[in-house]
Write a protein that holds these residues in place. Structure first.
Motif, PDB file in Angstrom:
ATOM      1  N   UNK A   1     -33.710  75.061 -17.570  1.00 21.56           N
ATOM      2  CA  UNK A   1     -34.740  76.012 -17.977  1.00 21.56           C
ATOM      3  C   UNK A   1     -34.575  77.379 -17.320  1.00 21.56           C
ATOM      4  N   UNK A   2     -33.658  77.468 -16.346  1.00 18.51           N
ATOM      5  CA  UNK A   2     -33.594  78.679 -15.527  1.00 18.51           C
ATOM      6  C   UNK A   2     -32.247  79.389 -15.663  1.00 18.51           C
ATOM      7  N   UNK A   3     -31.876  79.672 -16.895  1.00 17.73           N
ATOM      8  CA  UNK A   3     -30.581  80.313 -17.140  1.00 17.73           C
ATOM      9  C   UNK A   3     -30.701  81.801 -17.452  1.00 17.73           C
ATOM     10  N   UNK A   4     -31.925  82.274 -17.695  1.00 23.52           N
ATOM     11  CA  UNK A   4     -32.104  83.677 -18.070  1.00 23.52           C
ATOM     12  C   UNK A   4     -33.090  84.350 -17.117  1.00 23.52           C
ATOM     13  N   UNK A   5     -32.558  85.243 -16.287  1.00 27.51           N
ATOM     14  CA  UNK A   5     -33.409  85.955 -15.348  1.00 27.51           C
ATOM     15  C   UNK A   5     -33.837  87.301 -15.883  1.00 27.51           C
TER      16      UNK A   5
END
Length: 425
Positions: free
Chosen positions: A185-189
């Motif tokens: 879920x945390x691939x786009x900052x």
């Protein structure tokens, strides 16, 4: 105090279940309760529009004498200006996942070293119905508070923050080494190609600094360099967020600055730091958190004297933890970390001009969010006024960057590449 649309579901039954779940008490009777927005006080870490403090007076079989406790409820807005932004964003889903699964797994990973280290407030309750909701322990009840962002963190506070960050990063690196897809879920900052249309604030503010050069007492040669940066600013920031860093990746907090770090003292001794607001976590190089923290949090005099030392302390702690945890992959050396910071020095410049001056004001909450999905084109901040107020520190930082070639990436990168070659010999 009258309840808002977000808190209308809070009632005696809901609170009884919370207490029974949290403390295992029976025969709970709610005597009184109140729901109010978190205080605007500078030392209140929950002073956000979506934050509410729930105060409860109750008795139980175990505690027949009236007891007073507080929880903090973070609730997805259902009315007001942010409703549409939150409908399109997944920040609540991410934060619930962090508190329910990721953070407990990190704590378990660290506990293998022989002690329990707290990284965040304890999750009391979460749900998606009747509203997206996270109920957390109220850390202020245990003596935690945030510092004044206009003053900046002291050396001791900054040191503890980067040491605790190393725990967060080390645990996540171990989880990634065991499962490369541990954080899908945390691939786009903040800086991602998909967010480009919501990131115009960053190049626009850099351009504004260049145009205000004479007023800010920036030399004309330096101003000429600044005016060449906006065209490549987003590209450079996106590249930094996508950096492979020799295959070493961690889960970054993504919004790691003063107001999201709570400190605890015993007497005059600083004893702990805990983090909040995990909506913008992203997998990537650890410089994502490091550069942002250094730009926005330590007092300017601390940065002048101890910036390199803080990087060293972070790296030393990270290496020690990874070695003790049995990390089997290659751990980047301090030199490699320094080169990574230099390689993506453009991110340092971007943050120094677009984040640091604004995060160091009493109106930091009015700056564009680091969560691009919550971007509002109607948000207005008097950018020029803030830049004028911070002109001396901006100029000092720009002069330091110019000395090592970090303002040249708008036209060429030869000086930076030369410095990198020298470090890598």
């Amino acid at each position: 105090m009258p309840k808002t649309a977000e808190t209308k579901f809070v009632n005696s039954l809901f609170l009884t279940n919370l207490i029974q779940t949290q403390y295992g008490e029976t025969e709970v009777k709610i005597k009184a309760y109140d729901v109010e927005p978190a205080s605007a006080d500078i030392n209140d870490p929950y002073a956000r529009s979506s934050m509410n403090r729930i105060l409860i007076k109750y008795t139980s079989k175990v505690n027949p004498i009236e007891t007073v406790i507080t929880f903090v409820a973070k609730i997805k807005p259902t009315e007001g200006l942010l409703v549409e932004q939150f409908k399109k964003a997944d920040v609540f889903e991410k934060e619930i996942l962090m508190y329910k699964s990721v953070l407990p797994s990190m704590v378990t990973m660290i506990a293998k070293l022989g002690s329990v280290i707290e990284l965040a407030p304890q999750l009391i309750y979460s749900s998606e119905t009747p509203s997206d909701l996270v109920v957390l322990e109220d850390l202020t009840a245990r003596g935690y508070s945030v510092e004044n962002q206009t003053l900046g963190l002291s050396y001791e506070q900054s040191k503890m923050a980067v040491e605790k960050l190393a725990f967060f990063h080390a645990a996540s690196a171990m989880m990634l080494s065991e499962n490369g897809q541990a954080f899908p879920k945390f691939t786009k900052g903040t800086f991602h190609a998909e967010h480009k249309d919501k990131l115009s604030y960053f190049p626009d503010t850099i351009r504004m600094v260049g145009e205000m050069a004479a007023e800010l007492d920036i030399s004309q040669p330096m101003a000429d360099k600044l005016l060449k940066l906006p065209a490549k600013a987003l590209q450079k920031a996106i590249e930094a967020y996508a950096s492979d860093f020799k295959g070493f990746k961690v889960l970054n907090h993504g919004d790691f600055w003063t107001n999201n770090i709570l400190f605890k003292y015993q007497g005059n001794e600083l004893v702990d730091a805990i983090f909040v607001d995990f909506q913008n976590c992203v997998v990537g190089s650890p410089i994502i958190d490091l550069v942002y923290f250094l730009a926005a949090s330590p007092a300017h005099e601390v940065l002048e004297k101890h910036r390199d030392e803080l990087v060293y302390i972070y790296h030393e702690t990270l290496v020690l933890l990874l070695q003790k945890m049995g990390y089997m992959k290659s751990i980047p050396s301090l030199l490699e970390l320094q080169v990574e910071l230099l390689k993506h020095g453009s991110l340092q410049v971007i943050y120094a001009l677009t984040v640091s001056p604004f995060m160091r004001t009493k109106d930091a909450h009015n700056t564009p969010p680091m969560q691009p999905t919550l971007h509002s084109p109607n948000q207005s901040t008097n950018v020029k006024q803030v830049l004028r107020a911070h002109a001396p520190s901006i100029v000092a930082q720009l002069k330091a960057y110019e000395m090592v070639g970090l303002l040249d990436w708008g036209a060429n990168e030869s000086k930076i590449k030369g410095l990198m070659s020298r470090f890598q010999r």
